[in-house]
Design a protein around this motif. Structure first.
Motif, short mmCIF file in Angstrom:
data_model
loop_
_atom_site.label_atom_id
_atom_site.label_comp_id
_atom_site.label_asym_id
_atom_site.label_seq_id
_atom_site.Cartn_x
_atom_site.Cartn_y
_atom_site.Cartn_z
N MET A 104 11.21 7.41 24.51
CA MET A 104 10.89 6.59 23.35
C MET A 104 11.83 5.38 23.30
N ILE A 105 11.25 4.19 23.21
CA ILE A 105 12.07 2.97 23.19
C ILE A 105 12.06 2.34 21.80
N TRP A 106 10.87 2.08 21.25
CA TRP A 106 10.79 1.49 19.92
C TRP A 106 10.82 2.60 18.87
N ASN A 107 12.01 2.90 18.42
CA ASN A 107 12.24 3.98 17.46
C ASN A 107 11.65 3.65 16.09
N GLN A 108 11.48 2.36 15.81
CA GLN A 108 10.94 1.90 14.53
C GLN A 108 9.57 1.26 14.75
N PRO A 109 8.66 1.38 13.77
CA PRO A 109 7.31 0.83 13.95
C PRO A 109 7.26 -0.68 13.75
N PRO A 110 6.44 -1.40 14.56
CA PRO A 110 6.30 -2.85 14.39
C PRO A 110 5.20 -3.24 13.41
N PHE A 111 4.53 -2.26 12.81
CA PHE A 111 3.38 -2.53 11.94
C PHE A 111 3.86 -3.15 10.63
N ALA A 112 3.30 -4.32 10.31
CA ALA A 112 3.79 -5.04 9.14
C ALA A 112 2.70 -5.93 8.54
N ILE A 113 2.93 -6.35 7.31
CA ILE A 113 2.09 -7.36 6.66
C ILE A 113 2.98 -8.58 6.42
N VAL A 114 2.51 -9.74 6.87
CA VAL A 114 3.29 -10.96 6.72
C VAL A 114 2.53 -11.94 5.82
N THR A 115 3.28 -12.62 4.96
CA THR A 115 2.67 -13.59 4.05
C THR A 115 3.63 -14.77 3.86
N LYS A 116 3.11 -15.89 3.46
CA LYS A 116 3.97 -17.03 3.14
C LYS A 116 4.75 -16.73 1.86
N LYS A 117 5.98 -17.19 1.81
CA LYS A 117 6.77 -17.00 0.60
C LYS A 117 6.16 -17.74 -0.59
N THR A 118 5.37 -18.76 -0.31
CA THR A 118 4.73 -19.53 -1.39
C THR A 118 3.43 -18.89 -1.88
N SER A 119 3.05 -17.73 -1.29
CA SER A 119 1.76 -17.11 -1.63
C SER A 119 1.74 -16.46 -3.01
N GLY A 120 2.91 -16.22 -3.57
CA GLY A 120 2.97 -15.49 -4.84
C GLY A 120 2.96 -13.98 -4.65
N ILE A 121 2.94 -13.52 -3.41
CA ILE A 121 3.00 -12.07 -3.12
C ILE A 121 4.47 -11.70 -2.98
N ASN A 122 4.97 -10.99 -3.97
CA ASN A 122 6.38 -10.62 -3.97
C ASN A 122 6.61 -9.12 -3.82
N THR A 123 5.58 -8.32 -4.15
CA THR A 123 5.65 -6.88 -3.96
C THR A 123 4.32 -6.44 -3.34
N ILE A 124 4.28 -5.22 -2.83
CA ILE A 124 3.04 -4.75 -2.20
C ILE A 124 1.90 -4.61 -3.22
N LYS A 125 2.24 -4.44 -4.48
CA LYS A 125 1.20 -4.37 -5.53
C LYS A 125 0.41 -5.68 -5.58
N ASP A 126 1.06 -6.77 -5.17
CA ASP A 126 0.42 -8.09 -5.22
C ASP A 126 -0.65 -8.27 -4.14
N PHE A 127 -0.78 -7.30 -3.22
CA PHE A 127 -1.86 -7.39 -2.24
C PHE A 127 -3.23 -7.14 -2.88
N GLU A 128 -3.22 -6.46 -4.01
CA GLU A 128 -4.47 -6.24 -4.73
C GLU A 128 -5.05 -7.58 -5.18
N GLY A 129 -6.34 -7.76 -4.92
CA GLY A 129 -7.00 -9.01 -5.29
C GLY A 129 -6.80 -10.12 -4.26
N ARG A 130 -6.17 -9.79 -3.14
CA ARG A 130 -5.92 -10.78 -2.10
C ARG A 130 -6.73 -10.47 -0.84
N THR A 131 -6.79 -11.46 0.06
CA THR A 131 -7.49 -11.30 1.33
C THR A 131 -6.48 -11.22 2.46
N LEU A 132 -6.56 -10.11 3.21
CA LEU A 132 -5.66 -9.89 4.34
C LEU A 132 -6.44 -10.02 5.64
#
Length: 341
Positions: A104-132
């Protein structure tokens, strides 16, 4: 006299034939095109680590870390660098064919959600109502319902726009999507190559920080190679382990080997990718505790459960079907000390 010379030549030929026969050829597939994060495999080859183990390792570029598994299952490759979660999926229905992770080499997962800091998404709850934006079939996209469920999000309020992986960052930059479902080690550098600052201007939500504590990429081998030549598997693991330990201390040496393999890569960007792999995916409290290359069985069991739920698999494979530590060098030889340089 002639007879003695002929006999001597025959002896040399037989010896050479025996020596050649002792070298085992292993066809090895990378997880993707040449990247700095693959440097350990090139370093092991360039520095004779494989040869010391009696191995001739032929390294080919890959088609995706999940495709590593299917390439090995097809018989085209003996070993490769790929995603353990793809092993879990295949082992659920084809346990006799699925490869086994041995380092095993990558002990941590690379799976992530990335957004612009200007998007208004500050917590994962803010993904509701958004398009990913998500690439269909990738682990990050497939596991989004599990991510939502574990974090008590209203998944039906999160819209997914399906797209090719190479469109995710451009559409995020343009504002056509609010966030993207990505592999951090890929997306981070796609943003860099698009003249973006992924640290200053973007926010990253790692699945590992939100209940999806998964393992990721490592070195796997075919069941055929395991059964027919366990000595070769042990040698392969020893060689790669030595290389991983070495480039953790000297990334420039690792990059020299990567450029030797493919001189068309962007060495500056790929060195950053190599260092990113250590910073974000390899070095962790668990790795420091058990050494590079190993896993914790209870964590692996939980990770299997997450994948079984996310992919709605009919059977949960046992951790022993997915990972074998039988070929790992002693713990003292797997002590990784990373120094960025």
């Amino acid at each position: 006299m002639l007879a003695r010379v002929s006999a001597a030549l025959l002896g040399v030929a037989l010896f050479a034939g025996t020596a050649c026969a002792q070298e085992t050829t292993i066809k090895f597939t990378l997880g993707w095109k040449t990247q700095g994060s693959d440097a350990a495999f090139f370093y092991a080859k360039d520095n004779g680590f494989f040869k010391e183990e009696g191995l001739n390792v032929v390294i080919d570029q890959g088609e995706g870390s999940g495709a590593t598994v299917t390439r090995i299952m097809s018989g085209a490759y003996d070993a490769g660098f790929g995603d353990v979660n793809a092993i879990i999926q295949n082992a659920s229905t084809k346990p006799q064919d699925a490869p086994v992770m041995v380092y095993m080499i990558w002990n941590q997962p690379p799976f992530a959600i990335v957004t612009k800091k200007t998007s208004g998404i500050n917590t994962i709850k803010d993904f509701e109502g958004r398009t990913l934006g998500g690439a269909q079939g990738t682990p990050t996209t497939r596991l989004l319902p599990v991510f939502a469920s574990k974090n008590k999000l209203e998944g039906e309020k999160i819209k997914i726009s399906n797209m090719a992986p190479n469109l995710q960052e451009p559409m995020l930059i343009k504002g056509d999507i609010d966030a993207a479902l990505v592999f951090n080690i890929t997306s981070y550098f796609n943003l860099v190559l698009n003249r973006q600052d992924p640290d200053k201007d973007y926010k990253w939500f790692s699945f590992g920080d939100y209940g999806l504590d998964l393992y990721s990429n490592g070195m796997m081998v075919s069941r055929k190679l395991l059964a027919s030549n366990p000595k070769a598997v042990a040698g392969l693991v020893r060689a790669v382990n030595k290389a991983v330990i070495a480039i953790a201390k000297d990334q420039n040496a690792g990059m020299k080997a990567a450029v030797n393999y493919d001189n068309l890569i962007n060495a500056e960007v790929e060195k950053r990718r190599l260092q990113f792999s250590f910073d974000k995916l390899i070095v962790s409290p668990e790795m420091k505790e058990i050494g590079v290359g190993d896993v914790k069985d209870d964590r692996m069991a939980r990770a299997i459960g997450i994948i079984v739920e996310g992919y709605q698999l009919a059977r949960a494979p046992a951790p022993s079907e997915i990972f074998s530590r039988e070929f790992l060098p002693p713990r003292a030889e797997r002590e990784l000390v990373y120094t960025a340089n």
